[in-house]
Design an enzyme around this catalytic site. Structure first.
Site, mmCIF file in Angstrom:
data_model
loop_
_atom_site.group_PDB
_atom_site.id
_atom_site.type_symbol
_atom_site.label_atom_id
_atom_site.label_comp_id
_atom_site.label_asym_id
_atom_site.label_seq_id
_atom_site.Cartn_x
_atom_site.Cartn_y
_atom_site.Cartn_z
ATOM 1 N N SER A 50 1.006 -1.270 -0.270
ATOM 2 C CA SER A 50 0.000 -0.053 -0.027
ATOM 3 C C SER A 50 0.747 1.235 0.020
ATOM 4 O O SER A 50 1.899 1.372 -0.839
ATOM 5 C CB SER A 50 -0.883 -0.246 1.295
ATOM 6 O OG SER A 50 -2.117 0.676 1.039
ATOM 7 N N ASP A 107 -9.072 -5.042 -5.525
ATOM 8 C CA ASP A 107 -8.641 -4.344 -4.339
ATOM 9 C C ASP A 107 -9.099 -3.004 -4.201
ATOM 10 O O ASP A 107 -9.398 -2.118 -5.260
ATOM 11 C CB ASP A 107 -7.030 -4.044 -4.627
ATOM 12 C CG ASP A 107 -6.308 -3.521 -3.391
ATOM 13 O OD1 ASP A 107 -7.126 -2.937 -2.498
ATOM 14 O OD2 ASP A 107 -5.340 -3.894 -3.163
ATOM 15 N N HIS A 125 -7.335 -6.124 0.127
ATOM 16 C CA HIS A 125 -6.456 -5.388 -0.160
ATOM 17 C C HIS A 125 -5.024 -5.972 -0.189
ATOM 18 O O HIS A 125 -4.891 -6.323 0.878
ATOM 19 C CB HIS A 125 -6.356 -3.988 0.907
ATOM 20 C CG HIS A 125 -5.448 -3.083 0.723
ATOM 21 N ND1 HIS A 125 -5.095 -2.534 -0.406
ATOM 22 C CD2 HIS A 125 -4.903 -2.316 1.785
ATOM 23 C CE1 HIS A 125 -4.014 -1.723 -0.342
ATOM 24 N NE2 HIS A 125 -4.017 -1.470 1.103
#
Length: 555
Positions: A252, A472, A500
């Site tokens: 991320s 996602d 995610h």
């Protein structure tokens, strides 16, 4: 679990909840994105320009003026609460452009490789995302919580020292401390689910209150906690660990940090994996419009699965599920559920919890949350919501880091935010109006952004493995596609799945592909798509991992 530590309405006054939905840095680009440019376009100063830093990295083992930092000796000691790990403190310059301006403390933890000698590759740095999340806490706690993580870490730990460095301003490193409980200060005057001019104004005023507190209590630190400085800290750590190249895995926001490192120090990139990628070329307004759409896509995937179940609590079509969620949110906004003396649940709490569970992904729990909430019971909702809250310092760190990047921190006026409300609702009927409150996140921040939204190419870097998940919700797939295209040495690996991030999420195909690269330097064929079924991959060229030549690994 009681997720509230103060009296009042959970969603309207717990900034930890509303900002926690950003803690995975969910920044989605969609084809229909038209939100305009930021209020002010940030530019890199000459001292921050990536090309200059890259040139220094390729011509000198120690950047000019930083000899005393690169020459320090680390003193590793057993970590107090995690005896399997060693901890140390690293001194870094507060301001890399002016190293004589003082120091900042960075905390690191490591778990030494279980095999030594010729089989040891080096150190592998971790960053779990955020920004604002402690890498140390993730590395030391995750193996005990998740068997899949533990198994993966054991494989990697055979030949790598596993290392976590808390970024400056975050976690155990010198933190951003604004001298206030941000969990209440930022939203005392706000209302849930902003959808009117007044509510957007209240949200902007709340963010301004946080900005003012941070300027008063942490003003000297604020200009120096951005991603550019954190990337330079990683290179300092690399050198102090004795590695010629940085081996790294980031999720991320950690992909944005890793890509920034590759831009600054392309010749020092080793085996780098970026999972759940952020597209650095997008401005923050586009990201939040897109993030709303990303969660809409994830919700519709959940609703499609739910509709096929006889006990689905939200109906038996995607449209019916959307109407049910909208109705529940509106009803709880009008008449919140009071579940005890200090706990009040309104529509925004439901949306935040839904977002958490779509990201996990945890569809069984989401079905239970919605089933109970529709019946007036919020037991499971409170457990899920409370377990995701960030502490006050984590929120402040996240804000401080994000507002230094025009990719992460939007700076819209209340009027500009209101103008984009209709578009947000159009691309995400269930989630659009929730996200409008974040467009004014950094408008009043006392420090301008020092990192522009721009493509990162990192010419000369070793192959960088970019991992994307097709559904996602937080960092959707087209961002991974975009980053892999931008990076001259980017290689995209796709998981056709939900949630995610992909690595350590249950796909054996992804697990093996990432491990092969980190452990053996072998990449899957370009265009590989992994499915949910274990050990399956749809590879357009060949089936075996592709070996890299020494020149490719060290270019």
């Amino acid at each position: 679990m009681n997720p509230v530590r103060h009296s009042g309405r959970i969603p309207a006054r717990a900034l930890r909840g509303t900002v926690a939905v950003l803690s995975t840095c969910g920044l989605l680009l969609t084809a229909c994105t038209t939100i305009g440019p930021e209020q002010a376009s940030a530019r890199l100063s000459p001292a921050q320009a990536p090309q200059g830093a890259a040139d220094a990295a390729s011509t000198s083992p120690v950047p000019p003026g930083l000899q005393r930092y690169y020459g320090q000796e680390l003193h590793w000691k057993t970590c107090p609460d995690t005896p399997a790990f060693q901890c140390t403190t690293v001194k870094a310059p507060l301001d890399y452009a002016h190293p004589d301006a003082g120091d900042i403390n960075l905390e690191a933890a490591r778990k030494k490789a279980t095999r030594t000698g010729a089989t040891r590759i080096g150190s592998l740095l971790f960053n779990p995302g955020g920004p604002g999340e402690s890498a140390i806490d993730y590395l030391t706690a995750a193996p005990d919580k998740f068997a899949s993580v533990n198994a993966a870490f054991e494989r990697l730990n055979a030949t790598y020292d596993l290392v976590a460095l808390d970024p400056r301003g975050v976690g155990h490193s010198t933190p951003v401390d604004c001298g206030t409980d941000t969990s209440t200060a930022a939203t005392d005057s706000g209302a849930s689910t902003p959808s009117t001019d007044q509510k957007i104004q209240e949200s902007a005023a709340a963010w301004a209150e946080v900005a003012a507190a941070c300027a008063r209590h942490a003003g000297r630190l604020l200009p120096h906690v951005g991603t550019l400085d954190a990337a330079r800290d990683m290179d300092l750590m690399r050198a102090l660990l004795g590695d010629e190249q940085l081996h790294y895995i980031g999720w991320s926001y950690g992909t944005y940090l890793g890509a920034t490192y590759a831009e600054l120090f392309p010749s020092r990139v080793g085996r780098m994996v970026l999972d759940g990628a952020v597209d650095p070329s997008l401005n923050a307004g586009s990201h939040y419009l897109s993030q709303a759409r990303g969660h809409q896509v994830a919700w519709e995937a959940f609703a499609t699965d739910c509709a096929a179940r006889s006990d689905c609590p939200v109906g038996h079509s995607v449209k019916e599920a959307g109407r049910t969620l909208d109705s529940l949110v509106a009803r709880l906004d009008r008449t919140p559920l009071r579940q005890g003396k200090d706990i009040t649940i309104d529509g925004q709490t439901v949306l935040i919890t839904t977002i958490f569970l779509l990201r996990a992904p945890n569809w069984p729990t989401l079905r239970q949350v919605l089933r109970e909430a529709l019946a007036g019971d919020t037991t499971t909702l409170q457990e899920s919501y409370g377990g995701q809250l960030s502490d006050s310092l984590g929120v402040q760190s996240q804000t401080a880091v994000s507002c230094l990047s025009s990719t992460l921190g939007p700076r819209y006026t209340a009027a500009q935010a209101k103008a984009h409300l209709a578009e947000l609702k159009q691309v995400a009927p269930q989630f659009g109006k929730f996200w409008v409150q974040f467009l004014t996140w950094c408008t009043s921040w006392p420090v301008p952004a020092n990192q522009t939204a721009h493509p990162i190419t990192a010419p000369g870097a070793a192959p960088i493995l970019v991992v994307g998940t097709t559904r996602d919700p937080a960092t959707p797939y087209n961002q991974a596609q975009a980053l892999a295209r931008q990076l001259q040495s980017g290689r995209l690996l796709t998981w056709d799945g939900d949630g995610h991030g992909a690595y350590i999420q249950g796909s054996t195909c992804i697990q093996n592909a990432v491990d092969h690269y980190l452990l053996d330097g072998r990449l899957r064929a370009a265009g590989t798509i992994c499915t949910d079924a274990p050990d399956t991959a749809n590879e357009p060229v060949g089936t075996a991992p592709e070996a890299l030549t020494p020149a490719e690994m060290h270019r």
